[in-house]
Design an enzyme around this catalytic site. Sequence first.
Site, short mmCIF file in Angstrom:
data_model
loop_
_atom_site.label_atom_id
_atom_site.label_comp_id
_atom_site.label_asym_id
_atom_site.label_seq_id
_atom_site.Cartn_x
_atom_site.Cartn_y
_atom_site.Cartn_z
CB CYS A 33 -2.19 -0.21 5.27
SG CYS A 33 -2.81 -1.67 4.60
CG HIS A 39 -6.46 -2.23 9.04
ND1 HIS A 39 -5.45 -1.22 8.65
CD2 HIS A 39 -6.09 -3.33 8.81
CE1 HIS A 39 -4.30 -1.85 8.46
NE2 HIS A 39 -4.63 -2.91 8.02
CD GLU A 124 -1.26 -8.28 7.84
OE1 GLU A 124 -0.52 -7.39 8.34
OE2 GLU A 124 -1.76 -8.01 6.68
NI NI Z 1 -3.02 -4.28 8.28
#
Ligand code: NI
Length: 135
Positions: A33, A39, A124
Amino acid sequence: MIYVTRRGEFSASHYYHNPALSAEENQRLFGKCNNPHGHGHNYTVEVTVGGEVDGRTGMVMDEKELKRVLEEAVLQSFDHKFLNMEVPVFRTLIPTTENIAVEVWKRLGPRLATGRLQRVRVYETPELYVDYFGE
Ligand code: NI
């Protein structure tokens, strides 16, 4: 008290980086990340308002108004954005799901009647969500 929840979606990209930490520590904390090219996620936001049923309308609040506020204050400015670069607050705040939930609250709270906003939930992924209750 009756609760009404409105759901919205946005797609955005981000990466996690704390400039106060070394490159090695960022990598250790955030792993892939931490890639500065980012991303993407398809986020879902749920906004819950609470109140008593208005005898005149039979509703807690105008649902069209809640939809409009969510779209104008949140979805339009987050959708298809690179959050770290294009949403000013996330230039200095890591755009985690937690911080996104707090930012959604800050944007919506003042645009709704006092005490109306009860909960902001941000997914998320379908498997992971964060709840924020304003404190
Ligand atoms: Ni992420």
